[in-house]
Enzyme design. Structure first.
Site, PDB file in Angstrom:
ATOM      1  N   SER A  50       0.794  -1.065  -0.168  1.00  0.00           N
ATOM      2  CA  SER A  50       0.198  -0.012   0.026  1.00  0.00           C
ATOM      3  C   SER A  50       0.821   1.372   0.044  1.00  0.00           C
ATOM      4  O   SER A  50       1.825   1.508  -1.003  1.00  0.00           O
ATOM      5  CB  SER A  50      -1.030  -0.066   1.173  1.00  0.00           C
ATOM      6  OG  SER A  50      -1.901   0.903   1.124  1.00  0.00           O
ATOM      7  N   ASP A  65      -9.985  -3.885  -4.803  1.00  0.00           N
ATOM      8  CA  ASP A  65      -9.342  -2.899  -4.315  1.00  0.00           C
ATOM      9  C   ASP A  65      -9.172  -1.601  -4.931  1.00  0.00           C
ATOM     10  O   ASP A  65      -9.042  -1.659  -6.112  1.00  0.00           O
ATOM     11  CB  ASP A  65      -7.942  -3.451  -4.158  1.00  0.00           C
ATOM     12  CG  ASP A  65      -7.005  -2.448  -3.478  1.00  0.00           C
ATOM     13  OD1 ASP A  65      -7.212  -1.460  -2.829  1.00  0.00           O
ATOM     14  OD2 ASP A  65      -5.639  -2.906  -3.368  1.00  0.00           O
ATOM     15  N   HIS A  93      -8.034  -5.308  -0.457  1.00  0.00           N
ATOM     16  CA  HIS A  93      -6.844  -4.500  -0.042  1.00  0.00           C
ATOM     17  C   HIS A  93      -6.596  -5.142   1.412  1.00  0.00           C
ATOM     18  O   HIS A  93      -7.331  -5.323   2.210  1.00  0.00           O
ATOM     19  CB  HIS A  93      -6.939  -3.021   0.182  1.00  0.00           C
ATOM     20  CG  HIS A  93      -5.873  -2.149   0.350  1.00  0.00           C
ATOM     21  ND1 HIS A  93      -5.167  -1.546  -0.604  1.00  0.00           N
ATOM     22  CD2 HIS A  93      -5.357  -1.780   1.480  1.00  0.00           C
ATOM     23  CE1 HIS A  93      -4.059  -1.163  -0.193  1.00  0.00           C
ATOM     24  NE2 HIS A  93      -4.164  -1.104   1.133  1.00  0.00           N
TER      25      HIS A  93
END
Length: 307
Positions: free
Chosen positions: A157, A249, A279
């Protein structure tokens, strides 16, 4: 909505989170968000490791992991890891379990970086700290028992964002040389304008509103290449990459577009989308079978490039 169905294990997880009243990330203050998200992994079993110790690399607090079975005399390839959390949450402690697992599975050392968080320390504190740490690891190879010529960067991320940025900086600012980059659902494009932002705007843990909240707290100009590495002038000369994405995501499309940009520039890159995943799935190996598959893919790639 994605045309691919959620994996049943993910569906069950999201149902549990909803029943538990897990609040939207953007509905909390940064301090509240740090407490709530850190509690999610509390009490989980921690893998044994060959060595774990806190170190300072380039003036930045870090934690070194060496795998089970390694001796003090072994000189290992090293993954410099940047945790996720939107530049606002997350920590070395919070990623401890995952870093132990990665070290053991890859046979490589892992150095986890405690970069400063926004909003207390806004852009570019996170990337500056991370680049300083990377250079510090390279300079301390003998002390850490790692081979600076077999060095990779990685993160999930916002950590994937940082990994991409420091790889660009290492190319442009005289090193260190990198052998690989592991980008797990990386943040690469601050425009938030992709189809996956529309398809996965809400209901899949990380929401579009959460990303807007993170960007606002980070306070970096969203079109700057150190916030949006997709805006870099060139991708040539970067190290080989594995980009992992999840179908459900918001960040899916920008990660895959970054992988294509690397390929178009002649960089050896693999992009793997995990259908039915959300995610954050990569670290959920105790709940999601595909997390184990994704980690196995990532650790195999690490072994090939720096093992």
């Amino acid at each position: 909505m994605s045309s691919v169905a959620l994996h049943p294990q993910v569906e069950a997880l999201l149902t549990q989170m909803k029943a538990a009243g897990f609040p939207a990330l953007s509905s909390m203050t940064p301090a509240q968000c740090r407490v709530v998200t850190s509690s999610m992994s509390a009490g989980a079993p921690v893998p044994d490791i060959g060595e774990s110790r806190d170190v300072v690399c380039g003036g930045i607090p870090c934690r070194l992991y060496r795998p089970v079975g390694s001796s003090a005399s072994d000189v290992l390839g090293v993954l410099v890891w940047f945790h996720g959390g939107g530049w606002v949450i997350g920590s070395v402690e919070g990623s401890d379990r995952g870093c132990r697992a990665m070290a053991n599975a890859s046979g490589c050392a892992v150095v986890s970086v405690e970069y400063r968080l926004a909003p207390e320390y806004p852009f570019p504190a996170a990337t500056d700290d991370s680049f300083d740490a990377l250079r510090g690891v390279a300079a301390m190879g003998a002390e850490l028992g790692v081979d600076a010529s077999r060095m990779a960067v990685g993160g999930d991320s916002a950590g994937g964002n940082i990994a991409a940025v420091v790889a660009l900086r290492a190319r442009d600012e005289g090193g260190p040389g990198l052998a690989f980059q592991l980008l797990v659902y990386p943040v690469t494009d601050g425009s938030m304008g992709t189809a996956s932002y529309v398809e996965n705007a809400s209901g899949y843990f990380l929401e579009g509103a959460d990303m807007a909240w993170f960007y606002d707290l980070y306070a970096g100009p969203r079109d700057h290449w150190q916030v949006s590495p997709a805006a870099a002038a060139s991708f040539s000369g970067l190290p080989p990459a594995l980009v992992i994405t999840a179908s459900h995501d918001p960040l899916r499309d920008e990660g895959e577009a970054y992988g294509r940009a690397l390929l178009d520039a002649g960089v050896r890159a693999t992009v793997t989308r995990y259908p039915g995943m959300i995610h954050g799935f990569f670290s959920m190996t105790d709940m999601l079978d595909d997390a184990k598959v994704a980690q196995a893919e990532a650790m195999s790639a690490l072994q090939r490039h720096i093992g």
